[in-house]
Design an enzyme around this catalytic site. Structure first.
Site, PDB file in Angstrom:
ATOM      1  N   GLU A   1       3.485  -1.634  18.229  1.00  0.00           N
ATOM      2  CA  GLU A   1       4.136  -2.606  17.369  1.00  0.00           C
ATOM      3  C   GLU A   1       3.611  -2.356  15.964  1.00  0.00           C
ATOM      4  OE1 GLU A   1       1.355  -3.574  18.969  1.00  0.00           O
ATOM      5  OE2 GLU A   1       0.220  -4.245  17.227  1.00  0.00           O
TER       6      GLU A   1
ATOM      7  N   LYS B   1      -6.019   4.750   9.780  1.00  0.00           N
ATOM      8  CA  LYS B   1      -5.347   4.442  11.046  1.00  0.00           C
ATOM      9  C   LYS B   1      -5.166   5.655  11.955  1.00  0.00           C
ATOM     10  CE  LYS B   1      -3.014   0.122  10.085  1.00  0.00           C
ATOM     11  NZ  LYS B   1      -3.245  -0.154   8.645  1.00  0.00           N
TER      12      LYS B   1
ATOM     13  N   SER C   1     -10.076   2.363   2.363  1.00  0.00           N
ATOM     14  CA  SER C   1      -9.352   2.560   3.627  1.00  0.00           C
ATOM     15  C   SER C   1      -8.048   3.345   3.495  1.00  0.00           C
ATOM     16  CB  SER C   1      -9.067   1.204   4.277  1.00  0.00           C
ATOM     17  OG  SER C   1      -8.381   0.353   3.380  1.00  0.00           O
TER      18      SER C   1
HETATM   19  C1  LIG Z   1      -3.759  -1.337   8.122  1.00  0.00           C
HETATM   20  C2  LIG Z   1      -4.633  -1.178   6.954  1.00  0.00           C
HETATM   21  C3  LIG Z   1      -5.759  -2.016   6.749  1.00  0.00           C
HETATM   22  C4  LIG Z   1      -6.077  -3.203   7.614  1.00  0.00           C
HETATM   23  O1  LIG Z   1      -6.349  -2.907   8.954  1.00  0.00           O
HETATM   24  P1  LIG Z   1      -7.830  -3.009   9.534  1.00  0.00           P
HETATM   25  O2  LIG Z   1      -7.618  -2.900  11.006  1.00  0.00           O
HETATM   26  O3  LIG Z   1      -8.407  -4.309   9.121  1.00  0.00           O
HETATM   27  O4  LIG Z   1      -8.593  -1.874   8.987  1.00  0.00           O
HETATM   28  C5  LIG Z   1      -6.584  -1.757   5.676  1.00  0.00           C
HETATM   29  N1  LIG Z   1      -6.335  -0.749   4.809  1.00  0.00           N
HETATM   30  C6  LIG Z   1      -5.256   0.069   4.962  1.00  0.00           C
HETATM   31  C7  LIG Z   1      -5.045   1.146   3.965  1.00  0.00           C
HETATM   32  C8  LIG Z   1      -4.381  -0.122   6.043  1.00  0.00           C
HETATM   33  O5  LIG Z   1      -3.327   0.690   6.163  1.00  0.00           O
END
Ligand SMILES: *Cc1c(COP(=O)(O)O)cnc(C)c1O
Length: 398
Positions: free
Chosen positions: A111, A89, A377
Site C-alpha cells: 500500500e 525506502k 532521508s
Molecule cells: C517515507 C519517507 C519518510 C518517512 O518514513 P519513515 O518510515 O518515518 O522513515 C521520511 N523521509 C523520506 C524521504 C521518505 O520518503
C-alpha cells in the site's frame, strides 16, 4: 542485533500482532522464518551486493562545513538522498523482496500514500521479475500523479481505493483484504516500522545498515564510532529506526525524533502523533496514534506526504515512553525554511520529510565540540512544486 523484542513482538507494552484470524497463518509463517532466512549467508551476500551495486551504498557521511559554521557545531549528513530512487525506502524493499523469493512467493502487494513506498516496491519487483500490485487511495492517486506514472512504467498495477477517506489507511485495509484472499502465493511488503509483528522488527533490521555504516564512517572521520546526537524525521519511523539501531543501547548518544507539526500542533492540522496521540491499535500493532475519544482515527496532515501518518511504529512508542528518545515538532513553515537553508548553504535540496529533521537545528543549543548526525532521508526532486509555491522571498535566509 542489540535491540530485542519479546517473543510476541512487543517492545515493552507496544507492538504485537493484532490481526484478523484469517491472517494468523501468513503472519506466523513470516514470524517463524524471517530471522533464519535473513541470517543465512546467501541472503546476506545477495542483499549486501544489491545494496552496494544497485542502491549505491554505503551512502556518504558528509561533513556539512557551512551548515556547521552557522550552528557553531559539527554537523554530518547521512546521505540517504543519494540512494537509487532517492530515499532510504529501497533498503527495506530490497530486503523484503529477497525474503519473499526465498519463501517461494510470486506475487507482491503493497500500500502507498504519497507513492514513495509504492515506487520503491515497484522498482524491486521489476528487478526481480515479480508481479506487483499497489493499493493507493483514490485521492492520493490524483494528488501523486508522477509517482503513479513511475509505478506503472515499472510494471506495477496501481489499484485505486475508493472506500473511506480514500487515503492511506483505506489502501492499507484493501492490501490486508487482498492478503487474506491470497495467502499462498502473496507477500505483503510494508514500507515502515509499522504493522503487526514481525514487520516492525524486520524493517528496522533492513534499515539498520544506516547506523552500521555510520559507526565505520564516524570512526574514520572523527576517531570515535558514535556521535553526541542523531536527529531524524519520523513518519512511521523507519529511517529513524535505521539511524538509531546500533546506538539504542549507547546512552552517550542523544536520539532526537522530529514529527510533523503541520500548520501548528493546536490547529487540528498536524501529524504530531506522539504529542497528540494516545495508546491504541492501528495497522495491526499496539502503539501511539491520533484518535478520537471513541477510537476513530484522526486524519493527519503534513506538508510532507511521507510524514502524513496517524501512528508511529511501536519501537518509537516504546523509546518515547521510556525517555530514550526526545521528540520535537517542526511546522510546515519551519521545514520549508530549513529546506531552503540547506539548499543555499550546502547545495543539497532535501526531501520535505528530511527538512523537518533539519528544522530541529534551530531548536537545539549545540556546543562547539559536539558531533551531530542528521539523517538526510531523501532528496527533494519530488517536492519542487511544493517548495516553489512557498513565498520564497520571505524565507530564503541570508
Ligand atoms: C517515507 C519517507 C519518510 C518517512 O518514513 P519513515 O518510515 O518515518 O522513515 C521520511 N523521509 C523520506 C524521504 C521518505 O520518503
Amino acid at each position: 542485533m542489540n535491540y530485542e523484542i519479546d517473543k510476541h513482538g512487543f517492545y515493552g507494552s507496544y507492538g504485537g500482532a493484532f490481526v484478523p484470524e484469517l491472517l494468523f497463518a501468513n503472519i506466523n509463517e513470516l514470524a517463524q522464518n524471517y530471522i533464519n532466512i535473513i541470517e543465512k549467508e546467501d541472503f546476506q551476500n545477495e542483499y549486501k551486493s544489491l545494496l552496494k551495486d544497485y542502491v549505491g551504498r554505503p551512502s556518504p557521511l558528509y561533513f556539512a562545513k557551512r551548515l556547521s559554521a552557522r550552528y557553531n557545531t559539527n554537523i554530518f549528513l547521512k546521505r540517504e538522498d543519494l540512494n537509487h530512487t532517492g530515499a532510504h525506502k529501497i533498503n527495506n524493499t530490497i530486503g523484503q523482496i529477497l525474503l519473499a523469493k526465498r519463501m517461494g512467493k510470486t506475487r507482491i502487494i503493497a500500500e502507498t500514500g504519497a507513492g514513495q513506498h509504492g515506487v520503491a516496491t515497484a522498482t524491486v519487483c521489476a528487478l526481480m521479475d515479480m508481479e506487483c500490485i499497489v493499493y493507493m487511495g483514490e485521492k492520493d492517486v490524483k494528488r501523486q500523479a508522477p509517482n503513479v506514472a513511475r509505478m506503472k512504467m515499472l510494471g506495477a498495477e496501481v489499484r485505486p481505493v475508493s472506500s473511506g477517506s480514500k487515503t492511506l489507511k483505506d489502501a492499507t485495509n484493501e492490501a490486508i483484504r487482498d492478503w487474506i484472499n491470497n495467502p499462498g502465493n502473496t507477500f505483503y511488503i510494508i514500507g515502515s516500522v509499522v504493522g503487526p509483528h514481525p514487520y516492525p522488527d524486520m524493517v528496522a533490521i533492513f534499515q539498520s545498515v544506516i547506523s552500521e555504516e555510520m559507526k565505520l564512517q564516524l570512526t574514520e572521520q572523527t576517531g570515535r564510532d558514535y556521535p553526541d546526537k542523531i536527529i531524524t524525521c519520523i513518519g512511521g519511523g523507519s529511517n529513524a529506526a535505521g539511524a538509531y539501531y546500533h546506538y539504542i543501547n549507547n546512552k552517550k548518544v542523544e536520539l532526537i525524533s522530529v514529527e510533523a507539526g503541520g500548520k501548528g500542533i493546536n490547529t487540528g492540522m498536524s501529524a504530531a502523533t506522539s504529542v497528540l496521540g494516545s495508546d491504541g491499535i492501528i495497522h495491526g500493532s499496539m502503539t501511539k496514534l491520533m484518535q478520537t475519544a471513541d477510537g476513530q482515527i484522526i486524519e493527519p496532515y503534513s506538508i510532507s506526504a511521507g510524514l502524513d501518518y496517524p501512528g508511529i511504529g511501536p519501537l518509537h512508542a516504546h523509546l518515547i515512553e521510556t525517555g530514550r528518545t526526545k521528540v520535537l515538532t517542526a511546522t510546515d513553515d519551519q521545514a520549508v525554511k530549513a529546506g531552503f537553508l540547506l539548499t543555499k548553504t550546502e547545495g543539497i535540496i532535501p526531501a520535505l520529510e528530511s527538512a523537518h529533521a533539519l528544522a530541529a537545528l534551530e531548536m537545539i543549543e549545540f556546543s562547539l565540540d559536539e558531533i551531530v548526525v542528521v539523517n538526510l532521508s531523501g532528496r527533494g526532486d519530488k517536492d519542487m512544486e511544493t517548495y516553489l509555491q512557498w513565498n520564497t522571498t520571505d524565507i530564503i535566509p541570508d
